[in-house]
Motif scaffolding. Structure first.
Motif, PDB file in Angstrom:
ATOM      1  N   UNK A 175      37.012  25.900  33.496  1.00 53.59           N
ATOM      2  CA  UNK A 175      37.737  26.797  32.861  1.00 53.59           C
ATOM      3  C   UNK A 175      37.467  27.964  33.969  1.00 53.59           C
ATOM      4  N   UNK A 176      36.107  27.723  34.247  1.00 57.29           N
ATOM      5  CA  UNK A 176      35.309  28.804  34.885  1.00 57.29           C
ATOM      6  C   UNK A 176      36.384  29.204  36.614  1.00 57.29           C
ATOM      7  N   UNK A 177      36.788  28.021  36.822  1.00 53.82           N
ATOM      8  CA  UNK A 177      37.468  27.921  38.005  1.00 53.82           C
ATOM      9  C   UNK A 177      38.876  28.549  37.480  1.00 53.82           C
ATOM     10  N   UNK A 178      38.917  27.634  36.989  1.00 50.51           N
ATOM     11  CA  UNK A 178      40.575  28.633  36.943  1.00 50.51           C
ATOM     12  C   UNK A 178      40.869  30.007  36.610  1.00 50.51           C
ATOM     13  N   UNK A 179      39.777  30.362  36.427  1.00 55.24           N
ATOM     14  CA  UNK A 179      39.923  32.051  35.647  1.00 55.24           C
ATOM     15  C   UNK A 179      39.962  32.485  37.252  1.00 55.24           C
ATOM     16  N   UNK A 180      38.784  32.066  37.873  1.00 58.07           N
ATOM     17  CA  UNK A 180      37.976  32.438  39.323  1.00 58.07           C
ATOM     18  C   UNK A 180      39.704  32.494  40.013  1.00 58.07           C
ATOM     19  N   UNK A 181      39.870  31.728  40.286  1.00 51.50           N
ATOM     20  CA  UNK A 181      41.083  31.681  40.967  1.00 51.50           C
ATOM     21  C   UNK A 181      42.430  32.661  40.752  1.00 51.50           C
ATOM     22  N   UNK A 182      42.544  32.873  39.350  1.00 51.42           N
ATOM     23  CA  UNK A 182      43.160  33.931  38.807  1.00 51.42           C
ATOM     24  C   UNK A 182      43.323  35.118  39.632  1.00 51.42           C
ATOM     25  N   UNK A 183      41.982  35.695  39.528  1.00 47.40           N
ATOM     26  CA  UNK A 183      41.489  36.489  40.027  1.00 47.40           C
ATOM     27  C   UNK A 183      41.629  36.793  41.469  1.00 47.40           C
ATOM     28  N   UNK A 184      41.613  35.653  42.108  1.00 45.38           N
ATOM     29  CA  UNK A 184      41.371  35.460  43.842  1.00 45.38           C
ATOM     30  C   UNK A 184      43.235  35.918  44.135  1.00 45.38           C
ATOM     31  N   UNK A 185      44.874  35.550  42.857  1.00 47.06           N
ATOM     32  CA  UNK A 185      45.169  35.545  43.528  1.00 47.06           C
ATOM     33  C   UNK A 185      45.977  36.691  43.102  1.00 47.06           C
ATOM     34  N   UNK A 186      45.747  37.782  42.077  1.00 48.01           N
ATOM     35  CA  UNK A 186      45.814  38.610  41.904  1.00 48.01           C
ATOM     36  C   UNK A 186      45.170  40.079  42.529  1.00 48.01           C
ATOM     37  N   UNK A 187      43.623  39.633  42.860  1.00 50.07           N
ATOM     38  CA  UNK A 187      43.838  40.591  44.431  1.00 50.07           C
ATOM     39  C   UNK A 187      44.401  40.347  45.893  1.00 50.07           C
ATOM     40  N   UNK A 188      45.596  39.307  45.295  1.00 47.65           N
ATOM     41  CA  UNK A 188      46.148  39.541  47.017  1.00 47.65           C
ATOM     42  C   UNK A 188      45.816  38.463  48.193  1.00 47.65           C
ATOM     43  N   UNK A 189      45.222  37.373  47.532  1.00 52.37           N
ATOM     44  CA  UNK A 189      44.252  36.142  48.831  1.00 52.37           C
ATOM     45  C   UNK A 189      44.758  34.695  48.070  1.00 52.37           C
ATOM     46  N   UNK A 190      45.614  34.703  47.512  1.00 57.06           N
ATOM     47  CA  UNK A 190      46.161  33.080  46.884  1.00 57.06           C
ATOM     48  C   UNK A 190      47.614  33.531  46.679  1.00 57.06           C
ATOM     49  N   UNK A 191      48.439  32.195  46.345  1.00 56.83           N
ATOM     50  CA  UNK A 191      49.278  31.950  46.282  1.00 56.83           C
ATOM     51  C   UNK A 191      49.869  30.265  45.632  1.00 56.83           C
ATOM     52  N   UNK A 192      50.368  30.097  44.622  1.00 61.77           N
ATOM     53  CA  UNK A 192      51.285  29.542  43.942  1.00 61.77           C
ATOM     54  C   UNK A 192      52.030  28.494  44.669  1.00 61.77           C
ATOM     55  N   UNK A 193      52.539  27.350  44.408  1.00 65.03           N
ATOM     56  CA  UNK A 193      53.842  26.670  44.875  1.00 65.03           C
ATOM     57  C   UNK A 193      55.188  25.999  43.544  1.00 65.03           C
TER      58      UNK A 193
END
Length: 566
Positions: A175-193
């Protein structure tokens, strides 16, 4: 200062927008430095010397590729994160060498330099290898990971590795990992396919990627054809049929490999980590990707201040590192059938922690011999202190001077990137000079004795080795051997009594009771039978001393002691 940016002029630097475009801005460096304020995501790969508390030590930092002053965020406290095992199989000596070497470094920091080390270790308990193993054995991945996690922890205890402040499992932190990924996406450094993968966007961080050797033109990880850049790596991947999964905004899946460490280290230590350690094979891509993720999440310029990497362990004559995939490994359990934990620690101490290390029987015998030399000196010094060993005149002032010099040398060498080979060399030099003074004489002299200096030398040797995790004074067999030697000494005293009434005789002189000679021979046989097992009994007339040394198979503890018959 933490916020100083090399090659910048008047505070003008470049930051990255969410689209990955570099934009020059002017920074207020003082406000940027404050750890509780919003951090500034400064571009560039140069290591920045942190502000904080200088320990007086220097360590080789893989980020700068040179020795640097070890500066901690908090006075007297080091936050330390280590990549733990992926628990799908037995741990081997390659793992052991890394964990033992860093355990030695942490012991030096805490016990010699008074620094409290807060150590956190992650247990990777969900992974492709664990899943494959569970299919092979027709059990759940959780069952596989539980078995090998317990075995790993037992192996570490058998090697005298101090447990970390906390072990953290990946499956308990999804659950912490999911939230961590969400913030990286929000910060513009990750994307979902569209397939449900989430990838880190390497291009979004520009020139910040590639701090470690091996990061030049990497081929990238296999994955979706929808990756924007071949170097992009998975933060989240969809689960395949029959694989464990967790719910997420991108569908059912599980974490990628690298994201677990960034998340768990950040959940433990926040946005600033003093020390991150691991084997040199983890530098790229694992640690490289950890840095990218963590700095993208925290929007900071330097997440971990120091990366320490241990060298590979090789089987002598092989260019390959010891690994499960190459089938060239020795399990920790099998190793401990032939050698002791103390011997393995000495083996590690005889090389620098960041150097490659060759494992062979000859290198292990060198470690055993080094320990035996120290143990024998301590035994002889104690015999001298008890009056059981008569020596010629001792140059006491010379030994006090050598002891002081050794103390200074050991502290200085360990403060210089934890140089244990030089520290051990200094200890062996002290032992050499001590042995030169402990020359036994056959006739008793009444010259002045110097027991105190030998007491100081023995105490110092024990204390330093105890810092390294080597115990020369305690063991479960010591009281057993002591009681056995006491009993044997009383039997010998009885057997050596002379018919003329004197208290004791000598087996080489007449006058002994004939019917007691078999007792004397039995005592000699016991002494001879114990020697191959590592228990050495030395008879000096009616007086006996004993010492426990490394046995031929390394099964005996490293104890020693003396017993004088009454």
């Amino acid at each position: 200062e933490q916020t100083r940016v090399r090659n910048s002029v008047c505070g003008a630097v470049a930051v990255l927008t969410s689209s990955g475009v570099r934009t020059p801005v002017s920074l207020n460096l003082d406000s940027c430095h404050k750890q509780q304020s919003e951090s500034c995501y400064v571009s560039g790969r140069e290591w920045v010397r942190p502000s904080g508390f200088d320990t007086g030590l220097k360590t080789f930092n893989s980020l700068s590729k040179q020795k640097e002053p070890l500066i901690l965020t908090r006075e007297g406290v080091a936050t330390w994160y280590s990549c733990g095992p992926t628990v799908y199989d037995h741990a081997h000596l390659g793992h052991a060498s890394s964990y033992v070497r860093f355990d030695i470094l942490q012991r030096i920091l805490s016990r010699l330099f008074g620094i409290t080390v807060i150590h956190a270790v992650v247990i990777t308990d969900i992974d492709d290898k664990i899943i494959r193993r569970s299919w092979e054995e027709n059990v759940s991945p959780a069952a596989i990971s539980a078995v090998y996690e317990d075995e790993f922890k037992r192996d570490m205890l058998s090697l005298k590795v101090v447990p970390p402040a906390v072990y953290l499992r990946v499956t308990e932190n999804v659950h912490h990992i999911v939230a961590f990924i969400e913030k990286i996406i929000k910060n513009g450094h990750a994307y979902a396919t569209k397939e449900g993968d989430v990838y880190f966007d390497i291009q979004s961080i520009g020139g910040r990627y590639g701090r470690f050797v091996g990061a030049v033109d990497p081929q990238g990880e296999p994955g979706s054809s929808n990756k924007r850049d071949p170097r992009d790596f998975a933060l989240w991947k969809p689960s395949k049929p029959q694989e464990p999964y967790w719910e997420s905004p991108w569908g059912r899946g599980r974490p990628g490999w690298h994201i677990e460490c960034s998340t768990i280290a950040s959940s433990m230590f926040g946005r600033q980590l003093d020390i991150h350690s691991g084997g040199i094979d983890l530098a790229f891509p694992h640690h490289e990707n950890e840095i990218a993720q963590s700095e993208a999440y925290h929007q900071c310029g330097q997440w971990a201040n120091y990366f320490l990497h241990s060298g590979h362990l090789h089987l002598k004559g092989s260019p390959e590192k010891m690994s499960k995939s190459l089938k060239n490994y020795i399990s920790i359990k099998d190793f401990l059938q032939s050698y002791s934990a103390n011997e393995f620690r000495m083996f590690c101490l005889l090389s620098k922690y960041r150097s490659a290390i060759d494992y062979s029987d000859s290198s292990m015998l060198e470690a055993r011999s080094t320990l035996d030399t120290i143990s024998t000196f301590c035994h002889d010094a104690q015999a001298y202190m008890k009056g059981q060993l008569q020596c010629s005149h001792v140059q006491e002032d010379f030994l006090w001077s050598r002891l002081a010099e050794t103390k200074s040398t050991v502290m200085n060498t360990l403060a210089d990137d934890f140089d244990t080979p030089r520290a051990i060399s200094a200890l062996m030099n002290l032992v050499y000079h001590g042995n030169c003074q402990l020359q036994p004489v056959s006739t008793v002299t009444h010259s002045a004795r110097s027991p105190a200096v030998f007491g100081a030398m023995v105490t110092y040797l024990r204390d330093v080795l105890d810092v390294f995790g080597i115990d020369l004074s305690r063991g479960s067999l010591q009281p057993v051997v002591e009681q056995l030697t006491q009993f044997r000494s009383k039997v010998r005293e009885f057997a050596l009594a002379r018919q003329d009434g004197s208290s004791t005789g000598s087996p080489s002189r007449p006058g002994l009771y004939p019917d007691r000679i078999p007792l004397l021979k039995a005592c000699d046989a016991l002494r001879d039978d114990l020697a191959p097992l590592g228990v050495l009994i030395k008879d000096r007339g009616a007086t006996s001393t004993w010492e426990i040394k490394m046995s031929a198979r390394g099964q005996g503890p490293e104890d020693k002691g003396e017993e004088t018959s009454s």
